[in-house]
Design a protein around this motif. Structure first.
Motif, short mmCIF file in Angstrom:
data_model
loop_
_atom_site.label_atom_id
_atom_site.label_comp_id
_atom_site.label_asym_id
_atom_site.label_seq_id
_atom_site.Cartn_x
_atom_site.Cartn_y
_atom_site.Cartn_z
N PRO A 21 0.94 -1.27 -0.01
CA PRO A 21 -0.16 -0.02 -0.03
C PRO A 21 0.93 1.32 -0.10
O PRO A 21 0.24 2.26 -0.44
CB PRO A 21 -0.71 -0.09 1.26
N HIS A 22 2.02 1.17 0.61
CA HIS A 22 2.86 2.46 0.67
C HIS A 22 3.79 2.25 -0.67
O HIS A 22 4.33 1.40 -0.84
CB HIS A 22 3.65 2.54 1.97
N ASP A 23 3.93 3.22 -1.14
CA ASP A 23 4.71 3.31 -2.47
C ASP A 23 6.38 3.05 -2.16
O ASP A 23 7.16 2.62 -3.19
CB ASP A 23 4.52 4.64 -3.16
N ASP A 24 6.79 3.49 -1.01
CA ASP A 24 8.21 3.39 -0.68
C ASP A 24 8.42 1.75 -0.16
O ASP A 24 9.55 1.62 0.55
CB ASP A 24 8.59 4.47 0.22
N ALA A 25 7.57 1.03 -0.25
CA ALA A 25 7.57 -0.14 0.14
C ALA A 25 7.30 -1.56 -0.78
O ALA A 25 6.36 -1.90 -0.77
CB ALA A 25 6.88 -0.69 1.53
N PRO A 26 8.31 -1.59 -1.49
CA PRO A 26 7.98 -2.52 -2.62
C PRO A 26 8.17 -3.97 -2.26
O PRO A 26 8.65 -4.34 -1.40
CB PRO A 26 9.30 -2.38 -3.53
N ASP A 27 7.69 -4.68 -3.07
CA ASP A 27 7.45 -6.13 -2.76
C ASP A 27 8.84 -6.83 -3.43
O ASP A 27 8.94 -6.76 -4.52
CB ASP A 27 6.41 -6.71 -3.43
N THR A 28 9.90 -7.22 -2.65
CA THR A 28 10.85 -7.78 -3.14
C THR A 28 11.15 -8.97 -2.52
O THR A 28 12.50 -9.61 -2.51
CB THR A 28 12.20 -6.72 -2.65
N ALA A 29 10.42 -9.79 -1.99
CA ALA A 29 10.50 -11.04 -1.44
C ALA A 29 11.04 -11.98 -2.49
O ALA A 29 11.93 -12.58 -1.92
CB ALA A 29 9.08 -11.48 -1.03
N ASP A 30 10.77 -12.20 -3.78
CA ASP A 30 11.28 -12.93 -4.73
C ASP A 30 12.76 -12.60 -5.07
O ASP A 30 13.70 -13.33 -4.94
CB ASP A 30 10.60 -12.91 -6.01
N SER A 31 13.11 -11.42 -5.05
CA SER A 31 14.21 -11.00 -5.22
C SER A 31 15.40 -11.37 -4.11
O SER A 31 16.66 -11.76 -4.32
CB SER A 31 14.20 -9.35 -5.56
N PHE A 32 14.95 -11.00 -2.80
CA PHE A 32 15.82 -11.54 -1.82
C PHE A 32 16.02 -12.99 -1.76
O PHE A 32 17.20 -13.44 -1.35
CB PHE A 32 15.13 -10.96 -0.39
N ARG A 33 15.02 -13.86 -2.13
CA ARG A 33 15.14 -15.15 -2.10
C ARG A 33 16.28 -15.40 -3.30
O ARG A 33 16.80 -16.50 -3.31
CB ARG A 33 13.79 -16.01 -2.34
N ARG A 34 16.08 -14.94 -4.44
CA ARG A 34 17.12 -15.20 -5.40
C ARG A 34 18.55 -14.71 -4.99
O ARG A 34 19.53 -15.37 -5.17
CB ARG A 34 16.76 -14.34 -6.77
N LEU A 35 18.46 -13.44 -4.15
CA LEU A 35 19.97 -13.01 -3.78
C LEU A 35 20.61 -13.87 -2.92
O LEU A 35 21.62 -14.27 -2.93
CB LEU A 35 19.66 -11.74 -3.14
N ALA A 36 19.74 -14.56 -2.01
CA ALA A 36 20.33 -15.58 -1.02
C ALA A 36 20.81 -16.87 -1.77
O ALA A 36 21.92 -17.57 -1.17
CB ALA A 36 19.19 -15.96 0.04
N ASP A 37 20.38 -16.82 -3.10
CA ASP A 37 20.78 -18.29 -3.49
C ASP A 37 22.01 -17.93 -4.69
O ASP A 37 22.68 -19.01 -4.92
CB ASP A 37 19.75 -18.98 -4.49
N LEU A 38 22.10 -16.95 -4.76
CA LEU A 38 23.41 -16.21 -5.87
C LEU A 38 24.60 -16.24 -5.13
O LEU A 38 24.90 -15.92 -3.99
CB LEU A 38 23.11 -15.00 -6.48
N PRO A 39 25.69 -16.90 -5.88
CA PRO A 39 27.07 -16.80 -5.29
C PRO A 39 27.65 -15.48 -5.39
O PRO A 39 27.13 -14.77 -6.42
CB PRO A 39 27.70 -17.77 -6.08
N PRO A 40 28.71 -15.13 -4.72
CA PRO A 40 29.24 -13.57 -5.04
C PRO A 40 29.68 -13.64 -6.62
O PRO A 40 30.20 -14.51 -7.14
CB PRO A 40 30.53 -13.60 -4.26
N GLY A 41 29.39 -12.35 -7.13
CA GLY A 41 29.82 -12.06 -8.46
C GLY A 41 28.96 -11.05 -9.02
O GLY A 41 28.11 -10.50 -8.50
N PRO A 42 29.05 -10.66 -10.35
CA PRO A 42 28.34 -9.62 -10.82
C PRO A 42 26.85 -9.68 -11.02
O PRO A 42 26.31 -8.79 -10.76
CB PRO A 42 28.82 -9.33 -12.48
N GLU A 43 26.44 -10.75 -11.07
CA GLU A 43 24.90 -10.96 -11.12
C GLU A 43 24.32 -10.65 -9.61
O GLU A 43 23.29 -10.23 -9.57
CB GLU A 43 24.49 -12.37 -11.45
N ARG A 44 25.03 -10.99 -8.76
CA ARG A 44 24.58 -10.92 -7.38
C ARG A 44 24.52 -9.27 -6.89
O ARG A 44 23.91 -8.66 -6.41
CB ARG A 44 25.53 -11.82 -6.40
N ASP A 45 25.69 -8.85 -7.41
CA ASP A 45 25.98 -7.41 -7.08
C ASP A 45 24.81 -6.48 -8.06
O ASP A 45 24.35 -5.51 -7.23
CB ASP A 45 27.18 -6.93 -7.35
N THR A 46 24.31 -6.93 -9.09
CA THR A 46 23.51 -6.12 -9.81
C THR A 46 22.02 -6.13 -9.09
O THR A 46 21.33 -5.08 -8.66
CB THR A 46 23.42 -6.59 -11.14
#
Length: 265
Positions: free
Chosen positions: A11-36
Motif C-alpha cells: 500500500p505504501h509506494d516506498d515499500a516495494p515487494d522484493t520477497a522474490d528478489s531476496f530469495r534469489r539474492l540468497a541463492d546467488l554466489p558472489p559475483g556481478p549478477e548478485r551485485d546487480t
C-alpha cells in the motif's frame, strides 16, 4: 532467470515487494549478477530510507547527510536480512535504518562526548515530556510526572533534563539572556589568579627558611617581606651594606640549591 525487482507494491509506494528478489539474492554466489540484484533491491527501498531520514531533519543535521546515513543503514539491512526467517524485510529494515541514524547523532552531533547512558536518558525524558505535553497543556511536566510516565527514577530524570540542554555548546561570545549591553558568557568567566603561581614556591621554601640561622632569616624577611633596602637593613643590624648583600646572595643561592635538590629527589 530474470534479475529485475518485482513491480508489485505494498500500500505504501516506498515499500516495494522484493520477497522474490531476496530469495534469489540468497541463492546467488558472489559475483556481478548478485551485485546487480543487490543494487536494484537497495534502489527499490531507497524512498523508504529517505522517508525515515526525514523524521530527523529538524535536529540540526543537513537532510542530505541524513539521507546518506539512512542509505548506509539500508545497505546493511539488505546484506544482513535473511528471508528464510520468514519476516518481512520492512520489519527488519526500519529499525536497522533508524538505529543507524540514531548512532550518527550519538557519535557525530554532540559537541562533547556524552556517555551513551546519558544520551538514552535524554531521549526517554524528551519523549515522555512530549507525551505529557498533550495531557497537561499550559505548563511543563514536573520531574515526578516524567519519572512516573517513563518509569524512571527522579535522579535519572534530572540527568536527562540536564542532557537536553547539552546537545550543543554555547559560544563564549554569545550574549547572555536579558543582557542589553552585549554582556557575554566570556565576561562572566573568572581568570587565573597570578598569585596561585607562587603558592607551590612559597610552600617549598617555607621549611628551608625556618631552618636558616635567626640573623639570616631576619635579613631575608626585612628585604623581601618588609621591602627594606640593604642600607636600612645594615643600619638596623649594625653591619655593612656589603655584608648584607653577601648574606642575601648566599642565603638565596643555598635555598635555591636545596629546593631544586628536593624537587629532583
Amino acid at each position: 532467470m530474470p534479475t529485475s525487482v518485482s513491480a508489485k507494491h505494498h500500500p505504501h509506494d516506498d515499500a516495494p515487494d522484493t520477497a522474490d528478489s531476496f530469495r534469489r539474492l540468497a541463492d546467488l554466489p558472489p559475483g556481478p549478477e548478485r551485485d546487480t540484484l543487490r543494487g536494484r533491491i537497495v534502489e527499490a527501498w531507497l524512498p523508504m530510507a529517505h522517508r525515515l531520514a526525514g523524521r530527523f531533519r529538524s535536529r540540526g543535521e543537513s537532510f542530505d547527510d541524513l539521507r546518506q546515513v539512512a542509505a548506509l543503514g539500508l545497505v546493511k539491512a539488505v546484506d544482513r536480512y535473511d528471508p528464510a526467517r520468514g519476516n518481512a524485510f520492512e520489519s527488519y529494515a526500519v529499525p536497522t535504518i533508524t538505529g543507524e541514524i540514531k548512532r550518527h547523532f550519538r557519535d557525530h552531533m554532540w559537541t562533547l562526548h556524552v556517555p551513551r547512558r546519558v544520551q538514552d536518558l535524554r531521549n526517554r525524558v524528551r519523549f515522555a515530556s512530549q507525551d505529557l505535553a498533550q495531557t497537561i497543556p499550559g505548563r511543563r511536566p514536573t520531574v515526578a510526572e516524567i519519572a512516573e510516565h517513563a518509569n524512571m527514577s527522579e535522579e535519572d530524570v534530572l540527568v536527562g533534563l540536564e542532557a537536553l540542554e547539552s546537545f550543543t555548546a554555547l559560544s563564549l561570545d554569545a550574549e547572555l539572556p536579558g543582557s542589553e549591553d552585549g554582556y557575554s558568557l566570556a565576561d562572566a568567566l573568572g581568570s587565573a589568579d597570578p598569585a596561585l603561581d607562587t603558592v607551590v614556591d612559597r610552600e617549598s621554601v617555607r621549611p628551608r627558611l625556618a631552618a636558616l640561622p635567626e640573623r639570616e632569616r631576619a635579613i631575608l624577611y626585612m628585604r623581601f617581606f618588609g621591602d627594606m633596602t640593604q642600607s636600612r637593613i645594615a643600619e638596623q643590624l649594625g653591619i655593612s651594606q656589603m655584608h648584607v648583600s653577601r648574606l642575601i646572595s648566599r642565603c638565596c643561592g643555598r635555598l635555591r640549591e636545596q629546593i631544586m635538590r628536593d624537587a629532583a629527589a
